[in-house]
Design an enzyme around this catalytic site. Structure first.
Site, PDB file in Angstrom:
ATOM      1  CG  ASP A 138      -2.115  -0.921   1.062  1.00 42.01           C
ATOM      2  OD1 ASP A 138      -2.411  -1.294  -0.087  1.00 42.01           O
ATOM      3  OD2 ASP A 138      -2.739  -1.278   2.073  1.00 42.01           O
TER       4      ASP A 138
ATOM      5  CE  LYS B 273      -7.776   0.161  -2.595  1.00 43.83           C
ATOM      6  NZ  LYS B 273      -6.885  -0.811  -1.940  1.00 43.83           N
TER       7      LYS B 273
ATOM      8  CG  MET C 214      -8.473   6.472   6.336  1.00 43.77           C
ATOM      9  SD  MET C 214      -8.993   4.910   5.583  1.00 43.77           S
ATOM     10  CE  MET C 214     -10.024   4.230   6.902  1.00 43.77           C
TER      11      MET C 214
END
Length: 493
Positions: free
Chosen positions: A36, A57, A170
């Site tokens: 990641d 991402k 997030m």
């Protein structure tokens, strides 16, 4: 392995020192690494010949869909490979590790999960915020601020009634909404709240306010991702308990370019001082195949054995074993070492040096050996094959009684990593400078090269604008120079 296997490994919150021992063990044996975006610098631990696949991402941009990632893991495991799926934080905390585990098991793939240190605990810790405190908070509640399209929305009427610490991952783009919803559903507007950016890393920042003020304060500070939001009375303790900021190298980002097997001690000492350490091994040494008989004959034809580096010690003993030579047979030979590190490497293997210069320079070693040579005596110098040796060059200029004996060569492998403006790049040899430049390509402006000696500094000055040199060629002096540079930077800010 007769069949492939996948490890779902949590890389932790960013600071490489928070990567688990089990994660390191697994990563160092990987054949394929599927990783990641927010995994810090742990990729430097993967084998140089492993394949890496970037599936990271970012907000609004996904290189691979989640289904595609699952298919990659399945495909690689079917090729009987050791596959490490490296995920930021912990695989099962908003990391989709459960989805990947379910998919792989349904397809008959052997899977192991290696938990990681989650940012929901580590980042507040590094920001001086204890997520629980016996006097003010006895519970912790973790939420995602980023909802899957069509997923369940956060239940703010219930969340606002919770009395413990709230952590939102997030949620940077949702900060204003989160604060507003909590207040509108009954949480006092003066409840302490904080947002922490780049937690556990050198560039970490913290903004503390209340539910009423935090969105404005964060916007003024231009806080970006990655960041987490903490809500609760514990946020008011941040300034008082900010232990991380009290370390000498807090806020310093240091690149360690030594070869992989020698970087551990230096990296650990830098981490103890509070630096964010990124391992970028710029060189590696490879032994030269040789005939054991020729090696043995060379040893007994010379009176002095001269070691120009710790690597020379390593490969000397490898060849000593293959030549079936006992240390007791070297009782006649004198031993010379370039410096403390080399002398220590010899002592650990049962050889004490007879000669070592006051300063660890090849020229000084050569001068000392030339002075010590008695009439008729000869010196055998163990050195690298494919690079200049100051010890050999100086000795040959002073006496004809010297024989260079290359034991190894230096190679420049590609490394996984990055360099950024403001980094301190630590170099312990001119070869490290060359290898670093070969791998990094264009060197960002604003990087300071911190070199262990003048020879290394000469190589660095060819490519770096700002070059600093340790007062003496030793690791202790190098560390002192790093601390001095960082403190001077802080004073100028």
């Amino acid at each position: 392995m007769e069949q492939g296997k996948v490890w779902l490994v949590g890389a932790g919150p960013g600071d490489m020192g928070l990567f688990t021992l089990r994660g390191k063990q697994v990563l160092e044996q990987a054949e394929v690494v599927v990783y990641d975006r927010l995994i810090g610098n742990v990729l430097s631990l993967m084998p140089p010949d492993a394949e890496w696949i970037d599936v990271g991402k970012a907000a609004g941009y996904h290189k691979r869909t989640q289904q595609e990632i699952c298919e990659i893991l399945l495909e690689q495991s079917k090729q009987n490979k050791r596959v490490v799926r490296l995920k930021g934080g912990d695989p099962f905390l908003f990391g989709r590790g459960g989805e990947e585990l379910d998919f792989l098991q349904k397809h008959g793939v052997s899977v192991e999960v290696v938990p990681g240190v989650t940012s929901s605990l580590a980042v507040p810790c590094y920001g001086g915020i204890p997520v629980t405190h016996r006097e003010v908070s006895s519970s912790l509640h973790i939420f995602t601020g980023h909802q899957k399209e069509g997923g369940l929305p956060l239940d703010f009427p219930t969340i606002a009634k919770l009395s413990g610490t709230l952590v939102f991952l997030m949620g940077v783009s949702s900060l204003s909404t989160i604060c507003t919803e909590l207040v509108q559903n009954g949480m006092p507007s003066d409840t302490p709240a904080a947002i922490l950016e780049n937690g556990t890393l050198a560039r970490q920042r913290r903004v503390v306010g209340t539910l009423a003020t935090l969105p404005v304060l964060a916007a003024q500070a231009q806080i970006g991702t990655p960041a987490i939001i903490v809500v609760g009375v514990v946020c008011a303790l941040a300034s008082e308990l900010d232990w991380a900021a009290n370390r000498p190298l807090h806020g310093a980002s240091v690149l360690v370019t030594r070869m992989r097997e020698k970087s551990g001690t230096l990296a650990a000492r830098l981490q103890d001082l509070g630096a964010e350490v990124r391992l970028l091994p710029a060189i590696e040494t490879v032994g030269i195949p040789m005939d054991g008989t020729a090696f043995r004959e060379a040893l007994f034809a010379h009176d002095w054995l001269v070691f120009s580096s710790p690597s020379a010690v390593t490969f000397f003993f490898q060849n000593l074993q293959s030549a079936k030579t006992d240390l007791r047979q070297l009782s006649r030979q004198k031993i010379a070492a370039v410096g403390k590190a080399t002398a220590t490497a010899l002592a650990e293997r049962g050889l004490l040096v007879d000669l070592m210069p006051e300063t660890a320079y090849g020229e000084k070693l050569a001068e000392a050996v030339a002075k010590a040579l008695q009439p008729g005596q000869r010196a055998l110098v163990f050195c690298p094959e494919n690079q200049q040796s100051d010890t050999v060059d100086t000795l040959q200029s002073l006496t004809t009684q010297v024989t260079p004996f290359p034991l190894y060569r230096t190679e420049y492998p590609a490394f996984m990593g990055r360099a950024e403006s403001g980094d301190l790049a630590v170099f312990t040899s001119a070869s490290c400078v060359k290898g670093f430049c070969n791998s990094i390509g264009t060197i960002p402006a604003g990087i300071t090269a911190v070199c262990i000696g003048e020879k290394t500094a000469e190589a660095a000055r060819e490519v770096f604008f700002d070059v600093q040199v340790s007062d003496v060629p030793s690791i202790d002096s190098l560390l002192e120079k790093v601390i001095t540079i960082h403190q001077e930077r802080n004073e100028r800010q």
